[in-house]
Design a protein around this motif. Structure first.
Motif, short mmCIF file in Angstrom:
data_model
loop_
_atom_site.label_atom_id
_atom_site.label_comp_id
_atom_site.label_asym_id
_atom_site.label_seq_id
_atom_site.Cartn_x
_atom_site.Cartn_y
_atom_site.Cartn_z
N ARG A 164 0.83 -1.21 0.00
CA ARG A 164 0.00 0.00 0.00
C ARG A 164 0.87 1.26 0.00
O ARG A 164 0.59 2.22 -0.72
CB ARG A 164 -0.92 -0.01 1.22
N HIS A 165 1.91 1.26 0.82
CA HIS A 165 2.82 2.42 0.87
C HIS A 165 3.48 2.65 -0.48
O HIS A 165 3.61 3.79 -0.94
CB HIS A 165 3.88 2.21 1.95
N ALA A 166 3.93 1.57 -1.12
CA ALA A 166 4.63 1.71 -2.39
C ALA A 166 3.73 2.30 -3.47
O ALA A 166 4.19 3.03 -4.35
CB ALA A 166 5.16 0.34 -2.84
N LEU A 167 2.43 2.01 -3.38
CA LEU A 167 1.49 2.53 -4.37
C LEU A 167 0.99 3.93 -4.02
O LEU A 167 0.33 4.57 -4.84
CB LEU A 167 0.29 1.58 -4.47
N GLY A 168 1.28 4.39 -2.80
CA GLY A 168 0.82 5.70 -2.38
C GLY A 168 -0.67 5.77 -2.12
O GLY A 168 -1.27 6.86 -2.19
N VAL A 169 -1.29 4.64 -1.81
CA VAL A 169 -2.73 4.63 -1.52
C VAL A 169 -2.95 5.17 -0.12
O VAL A 169 -2.35 4.68 0.85
CB VAL A 169 -3.29 3.19 -1.64
N PRO A 170 -3.81 6.16 0.06
CA PRO A 170 -4.04 6.72 1.40
C PRO A 170 -4.72 5.71 2.31
O PRO A 170 -5.43 4.81 1.86
CB PRO A 170 -4.95 7.93 1.13
N PHE A 171 -4.50 5.89 3.62
CA PHE A 171 -5.03 4.97 4.63
C PHE A 171 -5.57 5.83 5.77
O PHE A 171 -4.96 5.97 6.82
CB PHE A 171 -3.90 4.06 5.12
N GLU A 172 -6.73 6.40 5.53
CA GLU A 172 -7.26 7.42 6.44
C GLU A 172 -8.17 6.82 7.50
O GLU A 172 -8.78 5.78 7.30
CB GLU A 172 -8.00 8.50 5.63
N GLY A 173 -8.27 7.53 8.62
CA GLY A 173 -9.13 7.10 9.70
C GLY A 173 -8.70 7.72 11.01
O GLY A 173 -8.23 8.86 11.04
N GLY A 265 -7.88 4.10 0.49
CA GLY A 265 -8.66 4.89 -0.44
C GLY A 265 -9.25 4.07 -1.57
O GLY A 265 -10.30 4.42 -2.13
N THR A 266 -8.61 2.97 -1.92
CA THR A 266 -9.13 2.03 -2.91
C THR A 266 -8.60 0.66 -2.58
O THR A 266 -7.51 0.52 -2.00
CB THR A 266 -8.72 2.43 -4.34
N HIS A 280 -7.90 -2.43 5.41
CA HIS A 280 -8.77 -1.84 6.44
C HIS A 280 -8.40 -2.44 7.80
O HIS A 280 -8.14 -3.63 7.92
CB HIS A 280 -10.25 -2.12 6.14
N VAL A 281 -8.38 -1.58 8.82
CA VAL A 281 -8.15 -2.04 10.18
C VAL A 281 -9.26 -1.48 11.07
O VAL A 281 -9.82 -0.41 10.81
CB VAL A 281 -6.77 -1.63 10.73
N ASN A 282 -9.56 -2.20 12.12
CA ASN A 282 -10.61 -1.79 13.05
C ASN A 282 -10.29 -2.34 14.43
O ASN A 282 -9.40 -3.18 14.59
CB ASN A 282 -11.99 -2.30 12.59
N ASN A 283 -11.01 -1.86 15.44
CA ASN A 283 -10.77 -2.40 16.77
C ASN A 283 -11.24 -3.85 16.83
O ASN A 283 -12.07 -4.28 16.03
CB ASN A 283 -11.43 -1.51 17.84
N PRO A 284 -10.73 -4.63 17.78
CA PRO A 284 -11.01 -6.08 17.79
C PRO A 284 -12.33 -6.45 18.46
O PRO A 284 -12.62 -7.65 18.57
CB PRO A 284 -9.83 -6.64 18.59
#
Length: 381
Positions: A164-173, A265-266, A280-284
């Motif tokens: 994801r980092h290499a592609l520059g895809v945002p990871f917002e939250g 973002g995608t 995607h990440v979320n609380n457990p």
């Protein structure tokens, strides 16, 4: 046939790889570590995940290693059981109306072995550093200079995803104010708290907690306040455990970690798909993270195999967008609501709702269709 590369040999990456290999697609899994991860991490498998693992031929082996949990409890921190919900009311909705409690580290060797038997390949020590998508496929470079080429890449390399980092895809939250402290204990909680279920959510505005049984341990999860040191929190763990049951607890392992709610973002970037924590990440709370990742893996792998076999590329776009929408509107919404309810300062009304649910099979089914994640995958209205 086009080879697919998969970054990450966790449950999501290996599930995707096995699903592809069983369709006859050549697949290579690239794992940064020297071997499969041995940490406990996620430990709850919901009914839809059990259905998918059965289709992949690995469920029987998981059941041999895990614990079947047909009920779970909501409890009061300084009281008893608020409500016990029984997944048996889902018997008409799934062949597996129960949860399986089993650490993910017990599933990944099963998946790896089945993948190898199906002709797949796993490369350890392959730490992805760069990703170069192009019209005909993807090229990956690793930290030690190796290069791998494939027609497609599935990034399932965790929350810190190099793909994801290499592609520059945002990871917002957002990041939760508390860290979560998880203690694995050899102490038999069922002896200390007779009648306790294998999965328990304990309400309290000051110190809510979660207690889960796994084949090897009980796990107790506490929130920790902001502004304290990790060492200080670990030092006060024995006192916090004595607050659950006044005894000397045998702690096998304890860890603190930050908890996030974030979404990419995608989930598709050209010839690259993102799945599981990479997407995607979320609380457990509710055990939805690994499960939704397994769902990503199976649905995306099936769609990708169909494209490789000559199907329309647009179908892959549709699956990637549907999985992103499920993560955004179902998984993140449900897990955040669980966090808010557990720490509620005035939970009496919600407790009353839970008691009514437990006594009403129709309403219990409606509720459990969501908490079991069945409703995230199909129309069950």
């Amino acid at each position: 046939m086009t080879r697919v590369l998969v970054a990450g040999a966790g449950p999501v990456g290996l599930t995707a790889a096995l699903a592809l290999a069983r369709r006859g697609v050549p697949v290579t899994v690239l794992e940064a570590g020297p071997d499969l991860a041995a940490e406990s991490r996620a430990s709850t498998f919901h009914p839809p995940s059990l259905e998918m693992l059965a289709d992949l031929g690995v469920l029987d082996a998981l059941l041999e290693r895990g614990l079947v949990s047909r009920t779970f409890q909501y409890r009061e921190r300084r009281g008893g059981i608020i409500a016990e919900l029984d997944l048996s009311v889902l018997a008409g909705d799934t062949p597996y109306p129960f949860r399986v409690q089993c650490e993910q580290s017990k599933l990944t060797p099963i998946l790896r072995d089945r993948l190898l038997a199906a002709g797949g390949e796993v490369r350890f020590g392959a730490d992805v550093r760069s990703v170069l998508p192009h019209a005909g496929g993807v090229e990956i470079s690793t930290a030690d200079g190796e290069r791998f080429r494939g027609g497609w890449l599935i990034g399932a390399d965790g929350a810190g995803s190099a793909v994801r980092h290499a592609l520059g895809v945002p990871f917002e939250g957002m990041t939760y104010p508390e860290r979560f402290l998880v203690a694995s204990t050899r102490t038999d909680v069922a002896e200390l708290l007779p009648g306790i279920a294998a999965v328990n959510y304990v309400f309290d505005p000051d110190e809510w907690l979660v207690m889960l049984r796994t084949p090897d341990h009980w796990r107790v999860l506490f929130p920790t306040p902001e502004g304290t040191g990790d060492g200080d929190e670990l030092k006060r763990l024995p006192d916090r455990l004595r607050g659950v049951a006044d005894t000397s607890w045998d702690v096998a392992h304890a860890t603190l970690y930050r908890v996030h709610q974030r979404i990419a973002g995608t989930f598709r970037h050209g010839r690259v798909l993102l799945a599981g924590d990479a997407a995607h990440v979320n609380n457990p709370l509710g055990g939805m993270g690994m499960n939704s990742g397994i769902h990503d893996a199976v649905l995306m792998a099936d769609a990708l195999a169909a494209v490789i076999e000559g199907g329309p590329d647009e179908a892959l776009d549709a699956v990637a967008e549907a999985r992103r929408e499920t993560a955004r509107t179902f998984v993140q919404r449900a897990t955040h609501a669980n966090w808010e309810r557990l720490r509620s300062g005035d939970p009496a009304e919600y407790h009353g709702e839970l008691r009514k649910l437990a006594g009403d099979p129709v309403e219990a089914r409606r509720y459990l269709l969501r908490s079991s994640m069945i409703a995230s995958l199909r129309d069950v209205a």
